[in-house]
Design a protein around this motif. Structure first.
Motif, PDB file in Angstrom:
ATOM      1  N   UNK A 104      50.880 -64.521  -9.258  1.00 35.58           N
ATOM      2  CA  UNK A 104      51.072 -65.961  -9.181  1.00 35.58           C
ATOM      3  C   UNK A 104      50.334 -66.613 -10.341  1.00 35.58           C
ATOM      4  N   UNK A 105      51.043 -67.468 -11.042  1.00 33.14           N
ATOM      5  CA  UNK A 105      50.436 -68.231 -12.135  1.00 33.14           C
ATOM      6  C   UNK A 105      49.835 -69.493 -11.513  1.00 33.14           C
ATOM      7  N   UNK A 106      48.565 -69.401 -11.146  1.00 36.24           N
ATOM      8  CA  UNK A 106      47.913 -70.493 -10.429  1.00 36.24           C
ATOM      9  C   UNK A 106      47.835 -71.774 -11.254  1.00 36.24           C
ATOM     10  N   UNK A 107      47.733 -71.643 -12.559  1.00 38.03           N
ATOM     11  CA  UNK A 107      47.718 -72.835 -13.414  1.00 38.03           C
ATOM     12  C   UNK A 107      49.060 -73.559 -13.322  1.00 38.03           C
ATOM     13  N   UNK A 108      50.145 -72.784 -13.332  1.00 39.17           N
ATOM     14  CA  UNK A 108      51.488 -73.383 -13.226  1.00 39.17           C
ATOM     15  C   UNK A 108      51.683 -74.016 -11.854  1.00 39.17           C
TER      16      UNK A 108
END
Length: 94
Positions: A58-62
């Motif tokens: 998971x791209x937490x920033x996105x």
């Protein structure tokens, strides 16, 4: 199948003493099964690998960007498009 031709008998009154006796019996059975249980669990190699996997799926920033855009009303939601994609994914996955 229920035989409705037989007359039913009334159930006698249940006293609080009956309920306490049943509860006490159930509690003692639960305690006995817990104390007698000596189960052990062994994890498979794959499970251990998954637990130790520190890769980021998971791209937490996105995700944070999208949440902020949703909260600000900057990200339009298209329910029909979302539903179509979910259904398509469901049929492709199985």
């Amino acid at each position: 199948m229920i035989d409705s031709t037989q007359p039913t008998q009334p159930i006698g009154p249940v006293t609080s003493q009956d309920l306490r006796a049943r509860t006490t019996a159930k509690e003692s059975q639960a305690q006995e099964s817990q104390s007698d249980s000596k189960s052990s669990v062994t994890l498979s190699t794959l499970t251990k690998k998954i637990q130790n996997d520190d890769s980021r799926d998971v791209d937490y920033a996105r995700v944070a960007e999208m949440r902020a855009a949703l909260a600000a009303g900057e990200l339009p939601l298209e329910p029909t498009k979302i539903a179509r994609a979910l259904v398509q994914d469901m049929f492709e996955s199985h």
